[in-house]
Design a protein around this motif. Structure first.
Motif, PDB file in Angstrom:
ATOM      1  N   VAL A  79       0.805  -1.212   0.000  1.00 51.96           N
ATOM      2  CA  VAL A  79       0.000   0.000   0.000  1.00 51.96           C
ATOM      3  C   VAL A  79       0.841   1.267   0.000  1.00 51.96           C
ATOM      4  O   VAL A  79       0.625   2.178  -0.787  1.00 51.96           O
ATOM      5  CB  VAL A  79      -0.975   0.017   1.200  1.00 51.96           C
ATOM      6  CG1 VAL A  79      -1.800   1.299   1.213  1.00 51.96           C
ATOM      7  CG2 VAL A  79      -1.882  -1.199   1.150  1.00 51.96           C
ATOM      8  N   THR A  80       1.815   1.331   0.902  1.00 52.27           N
ATOM      9  CA  THR A  80       2.642   2.537   1.010  1.00 52.27           C
ATOM     10  C   THR A  80       4.070   2.205   1.403  1.00 52.27           C
ATOM     11  O   THR A  80       4.286   1.323   2.234  1.00 52.27           O
ATOM     12  CB  THR A  80       2.053   3.531   2.037  1.00 52.27           C
ATOM     13  OG1 THR A  80       3.021   4.572   2.281  1.00 52.27           O
ATOM     14  CG2 THR A  80       1.734   2.858   3.347  1.00 52.27           C
ATOM     15  N   PRO A  81       5.031   2.907   0.804  1.00 49.80           N
ATOM     16  CA  PRO A  81       6.435   2.676   1.157  1.00 49.80           C
ATOM     17  C   PRO A  81       6.776   3.164   2.573  1.00 49.80           C
ATOM     18  O   PRO A  81       7.810   2.815   3.104  1.00 49.80           O
ATOM     19  CB  PRO A  81       7.206   3.494   0.111  1.00 49.80           C
ATOM     20  CG  PRO A  81       6.238   4.516  -0.386  1.00 49.80           C
ATOM     21  CD  PRO A  81       4.873   3.882  -0.280  1.00 49.80           C
ATOM     22  N   HIS A  82       5.883   3.952   3.168  1.00 48.73           N
ATOM     23  CA  HIS A  82       6.163   4.493   4.502  1.00 48.73           C
ATOM     24  C   HIS A  82       5.714   3.569   5.625  1.00 48.73           C
ATOM     25  O   HIS A  82       5.929   3.863   6.795  1.00 48.73           O
ATOM     26  CB  HIS A  82       5.469   5.846   4.684  1.00 48.73           C
ATOM     27  CG  HIS A  82       5.859   6.859   3.657  1.00 48.73           C
ATOM     28  ND1 HIS A  82       7.143   7.330   3.520  1.00 48.73           N
ATOM     29  CD2 HIS A  82       5.139   7.475   2.691  1.00 48.73           C
ATOM     30  CE1 HIS A  82       7.194   8.193   2.525  1.00 48.73           C
ATOM     31  NE2 HIS A  82       5.988   8.295   2.002  1.00 48.73           N
ATOM     32  N   CYS A  83       5.054   2.482   5.282  1.00 47.79           N
ATOM     33  CA  CYS A  83       4.454   1.607   6.287  1.00 47.79           C
ATOM     34  C   CYS A  83       5.483   1.101   7.304  1.00 47.79           C
ATOM     35  O   CYS A  83       5.273   1.199   8.510  1.00 47.79           O
ATOM     36  CB  CYS A  83       3.761   0.430   5.606  1.00 47.79           C
ATOM     37  SG  CYS A  83       2.855  -0.620   6.760  1.00 47.79           S
ATOM     38  N   ALA A  84       6.611   0.592   6.826  1.00 44.59           N
ATOM     39  CA  ALA A  84       7.627   0.042   7.732  1.00 44.59           C
ATOM     40  C   ALA A  84       8.158   1.120   8.679  1.00 44.59           C
ATOM     41  O   ALA A  84       8.337   0.873   9.878  1.00 44.59           O
ATOM     42  CB  ALA A  84       8.764  -0.584   6.937  1.00 44.59           C
ATOM     43  N   ASP A  85       8.383   2.328   8.148  1.00 42.20           N
ATOM     44  CA  ASP A  85       8.850   3.430   8.992  1.00 42.20           C
ATOM     45  C   ASP A  85       7.833   3.752  10.081  1.00 42.20           C
ATOM     46  O   ASP A  85       8.186   4.008  11.231  1.00 42.20           O
ATOM     47  CB  ASP A  85       9.075   4.706   8.162  1.00 42.20           C
ATOM     48  CG  ASP A  85      10.270   4.578   7.231  1.00 42.20           C
ATOM     49  OD1 ASP A  85      11.155   3.735   7.515  1.00 42.20           O
ATOM     50  OD2 ASP A  85      10.321   5.305   6.222  1.00 42.20           O
ATOM     51  N   MET A  86       6.556   3.758   9.688  1.00 49.18           N
ATOM     52  CA  MET A  86       5.508   4.075  10.656  1.00 49.18           C
ATOM     53  C   MET A  86       5.391   2.989  11.717  1.00 49.18           C
ATOM     54  O   MET A  86       5.129   3.285  12.877  1.00 49.18           O
ATOM     55  CB  MET A  86       4.163   4.271   9.944  1.00 49.18           C
ATOM     56  CG  MET A  86       4.076   5.560   9.169  1.00 49.18           C
ATOM     57  SD  MET A  86       4.084   6.993  10.274  1.00 49.18           S
ATOM     58  CE  MET A  86       4.998   8.166   9.302  1.00 49.18           C
ATOM     59  N   LYS A  87       5.580   1.721  11.339  1.00 47.48           N
ATOM     60  CA  LYS A  87       5.558   0.641  12.328  1.00 47.48           C
ATOM     61  C   LYS A  87       6.683   0.842  13.352  1.00 47.48           C
ATOM     62  O   LYS A  87       6.475   0.665  14.545  1.00 47.48           O
ATOM     63  CB  LYS A  87       5.712  -0.725  11.647  1.00 47.48           C
ATOM     64  CG  LYS A  87       4.446  -1.234  10.982  1.00 47.48           C
ATOM     65  CD  LYS A  87       4.729  -2.590  10.353  1.00 47.48           C
ATOM     66  CE  LYS A  87       3.547  -3.130   9.590  1.00 47.48           C
ATOM     67  NZ  LYS A  87       2.402  -3.478  10.431  1.00 47.48           N
TER      68      LYS A  87
END
Length: 129
Positions: free
Chosen positions: A60-68
């Motif tokens: 969905v989004t490349p930022h997901c891992a950073d947000m986790k």
């Protein structure tokens, strides 16, 4: 039409002006940008909290891992001068979002609506995994 000189708008204040301060006027283009950033942050945080995909596999989004990673950090962080990127601003917008009951709130109203629609499309059985 009175044009304000661009350099006086305080565009250099790196977004750390705190939560819902009443200083921004709604026809100020900077204000709209800040609101949009807050909405995007809320939606990213909401997505990453529910997303089952681990480290960088989220479609969905490349930022997901950073947000986790940010969630894991924020769970224990109480530091209002925290230097971790996005920690304090995310905690501020989240605490506002949790407390805010105003459906017309320019920051959370549209986010709540989006979240409600996305939950509705999955069949709201309430099961989280």
């Amino acid at each position: 039409g009175y044009q304000r000189p661009m350099n006086s708008s305080g565009a250099t204040g790196g977004g750390m002006s705190g939560g819902g301060g009443g200083s921004g006027s709604r026809n100020d283009p900077e204000w709209k940008v800040r609101i949009r950033h807050k909405q995007q942050r809320l939606l990213l945080l909401h997505h990453s909290a529910k997303c089952p995909h681990e480290d960088g596999r989220c479609p969905v989004t490349p930022h997901c891992a950073d947000m986790k990673r940010l969630w894991r950090h924020m769970e224990g962080c109480k530091d209002n001068q925290c230097r971790v990127s996005h920690c304090f601003s995310s905690r501020a917008i989240l605490s506002h979002y949790r407390k805010c009951k105003d459906n017309a709130c320019p920051a959370c109203g549209p986010v709540r609506e989006t979240v409600r629609k996305s939950q509705g499309s999955r069949g709201s059985s309430g099961s989280n995994r």
